[in-house]
Scaffold this active site. Structure first.
Site, short mmCIF file in Angstrom:
data_model
loop_
_atom_site.label_atom_id
_atom_site.label_comp_id
_atom_site.label_asym_id
_atom_site.label_seq_id
_atom_site.Cartn_x
_atom_site.Cartn_y
_atom_site.Cartn_z
N LYS A 139 3.72 -30.36 -2.23
CA LYS A 139 3.86 -31.44 -3.20
C LYS A 139 2.60 -31.56 -4.02
CE LYS A 139 1.14 -34.12 -2.20
NZ LYS A 139 -0.33 -34.06 -1.95
N TYR A 224 3.70 -40.03 -2.50
CA TYR A 224 4.22 -40.50 -1.20
C TYR A 224 4.86 -41.88 -1.35
CZ TYR A 224 1.89 -36.70 1.23
OH TYR A 224 1.52 -35.45 1.68
P1 NAD Z 1 -7.74 -26.41 -1.32
O1 NAD Z 1 -8.63 -26.45 -2.49
O2 NAD Z 1 -8.34 -26.64 0.02
O3 NAD Z 1 -6.99 -24.99 -1.26
C1 NAD Z 1 -6.47 -24.37 -2.41
C2 NAD Z 1 -6.42 -22.87 -2.18
O4 NAD Z 1 -5.98 -22.26 -3.38
C3 NAD Z 1 -7.80 -22.26 -1.85
O5 NAD Z 1 -7.65 -21.29 -0.86
C4 NAD Z 1 -8.22 -21.61 -3.16
O6 NAD Z 1 -9.06 -20.48 -2.96
C5 NAD Z 1 -6.86 -21.18 -3.71
N1 NAD Z 1 -6.88 -20.97 -5.15
C6 NAD Z 1 -6.31 -19.91 -5.78
N2 NAD Z 1 -6.50 -19.98 -7.10
C7 NAD Z 1 -7.22 -21.08 -7.32
C8 NAD Z 1 -7.74 -21.68 -8.50
N3 NAD Z 1 -7.53 -21.15 -9.72
N4 NAD Z 1 -8.44 -22.83 -8.37
C9 NAD Z 1 -8.63 -23.39 -7.17
N5 NAD Z 1 -8.14 -22.88 -6.01
C10 NAD Z 1 -7.45 -21.72 -6.09
O7 NAD Z 1 -6.57 -27.44 -1.62
P2 NAD Z 1 -5.59 -28.07 -0.55
O8 NAD Z 1 -6.08 -29.40 -0.18
O9 NAD Z 1 -5.32 -27.11 0.53
O10 NAD Z 1 -4.26 -28.31 -1.46
C11 NAD Z 1 -3.38 -27.26 -1.76
C12 NAD Z 1 -1.98 -27.82 -2.03
O11 NAD Z 1 -1.51 -28.47 -0.86
C13 NAD Z 1 -1.91 -28.88 -3.13
O12 NAD Z 1 -0.73 -28.72 -3.87
C14 NAD Z 1 -1.88 -30.19 -2.39
O13 NAD Z 1 -1.20 -31.22 -3.09
C15 NAD Z 1 -1.13 -29.79 -1.14
N6 NAD Z 1 -1.47 -30.64 0.01
C16 NAD Z 1 -0.47 -31.20 0.71
C17 NAD Z 1 -0.75 -32.01 1.80
C18 NAD Z 1 0.36 -32.61 2.62
O14 NAD Z 1 0.09 -33.42 3.48
N7 NAD Z 1 1.60 -32.22 2.37
C19 NAD Z 1 -2.07 -32.25 2.15
C20 NAD Z 1 -3.09 -31.63 1.43
C21 NAD Z 1 -2.78 -30.83 0.35
#
Ligand code: NAD
Length: 371
Positions: A139, A224
């Site tokens: 999401k 949410y």
């Molecule tokens: P994060 O920054 O920790 O991870 C993102 C990943 O994408 C990294 O591994 C990064 O290297 C990679 N990536 C690839 N291309 C990129 C770019 N151009 N710029 C930045 N990163 C790039 O983020 P996250 O917190 O893991 O979030 C990722 C997704 O998960 C989002 O869509 C977020 O909304 C979702 N999320 C959902 C929940 C949930 O509870 N459902 C919780 C946290 C995050």
């Protein structure tokens, strides 16, 4: 003397899925997966984007029985060794973003789980669908209604599933709220009050950049509240009115900081909602009906979720990570045809429509906007 195991078996569920106090409800039984033994057929998943949420999902999937993590997609070669050691994964199931299409020829991968920044969900969903792999996408499913519609169409055309990472639809407290509303225990729903937010840290993170995030607190965690108000009422909103408070215009130059909105439903119920990137301890879903209420708080984070109803404190199993419930639940739907809770691409699209309407209302100075 009867053993605890005999008792649990007698009341008809797997011991590990049972809530601590109440018996498993039919609604939960429909979506909560059997947890033992390891299923003969498992949904083999690769995570796309090995960031912090992917790591959480991978950790949770260690306890899955129907879903199985088998690999990943990353642009950082060092992560391949780290991840395969940490999670016991075969290096042959790791790919670079450039090789993504090679997944098509890997018969040991059934589904991809996209955990990339929001604006990348669309591209990777379309690419995965083309390969004939099922898609689980985090999401918000996209950064626009148009993208969401294209993602749904692509998965339909490829005859693959598109699920949004709405983990709470497999989480016991949330399931119980939905069950109570559906069973009529709450009576006619009269009002919803919900909020969710946190103080965002690093000013350089992608979440504060519009091109990658699509929006701010609303897209990230306000979603949410939108989803929650929809499952708390069982209705779809027909209008919204919204305003944004921006107390830090430098940090939140590109994305929304704190948004307060109302959502009107066909029954006349109005949900009062807020979200923020600028303070902590802000997380609740309160639904009140003519005959009772449910109040979850915390309601949306990784938990433990807590709650009370007009009958007293709620007490459900919080020993499993949400993503363990979610991934086994999703695998059970895909592999065994279990009824799907509201996790489809279409459900994600409904939330995206509300998000766009909220931004329109903010731009129009808080005017009521149809959804
Ligand atoms: P994060 O920054 O920790 O991870 C993102 C990943 O994408 C990294 O591994 C990064 O290297 C990679 N990536 C690839 N291309 C990129 C770019 N151009 N710029 C930045 N990163 C790039 O983020 P996250 O917190 O893991 O979030 C990722 C997704 O998960 C989002 O869509 C977020 O909304 C979702 N999320 C959902 C929940 C949930 O509870 N459902 C919780 C946290 C995050």
């Amino acid at each position: 003397m009867k053993s605890r195991r005999d008792f649990l078996l007698k009341i008809g569920g797997s011991a590990l899925t049972l809530p601590l106090v109440s018996a498993l409800t039919p609604a939960q039984a429909a979506v909560l997966p059997e947890t033992s033994p390891v299923a003969d057929k498992q949904l083999r998943v690769v995570l796309v984007g090995l960031g912090s949420y992917a790591e959480r999902v991978a950790t949770a999937m260690k306890d899955c029985k129907i879903a199985k993590l088998v690999g990943g997609v990353t642009g950082t070669p060092e992560k391949v060794g780290k991840w395969s050691d940490k999670f016991g994964l075969d290096k042959a199931n790791f790919y670079d973003y450039k090789d993504f299409e090679k997944i098509k020829d890997n018969p040991n991968i059934d589904a991809v789980y996209i955990t990339l920044p929001n604006s990348m969900h669309h591209e990777y969903t379309l690419r995965a669908a083309k390969m004939g792999k099922h898609v689980i996408c985090e999401k918000p499913m996209s950064v626009s209604v148009k993208q969401a519609q294209e993602m749904i169409a692509a998965c339909k055309k490829a005859n693959v599933k598109l699920y949004i990472g709405y983990r709470l639809h497999f989480e016991p407290y949330t399931r119980e709220l939905i069950r109570m509303r559906e069973s009529g225990e709450l009576g006619k729903i009269m009002h919803v009050n919900t909020y969710d937010g946190f103080k965002s840290g690093n000013p350089n993170q992608w979440r504060l950049k519009k091109a990658l995030a699509g929006g701010g607190a609303l897209m990230d965690v306000g979603i949410y509240c939108i989803n929650g108000a929809r499952y708390a009422t069982g209705e779809e909103p027909i209008w919204v009115s919204a305003e944004e408070a921006k107390t830090d215009p430098v940090k939140f130059k590109e994305v929304d900081e704190t948004v307060t909105w109302q959502m009107g439903f066909p029954s006349g119920v109005i949900a009062s909602c807020s979200t923020t990137y600028n303070f902590n301890n802000f997380e609740r879903l309160y639904v009140i009906g003519e005959k009772g209420f449910v109040e979850l708080g915390p309601a949306f984070g990784y938990g433990p979720i807590k709650g009370r109803t007009h009958k007293g404190e709620m007490s459900w199993d919080t020993t499993k990570m949400h993503q363990t419930w979610q991934m086994d639940g999703m695998a059970d739907c895909i592999l065994n045809g279990k009824p799907e809770p509201n996790i489809s691409g279409e459900e994600g699209l409904k939330d995206m429509k509300v998000i766009e309407a909220i931004y329109k209302s903010i731009a129009a100075g808080g005017k009521k906007v149809p959804v």
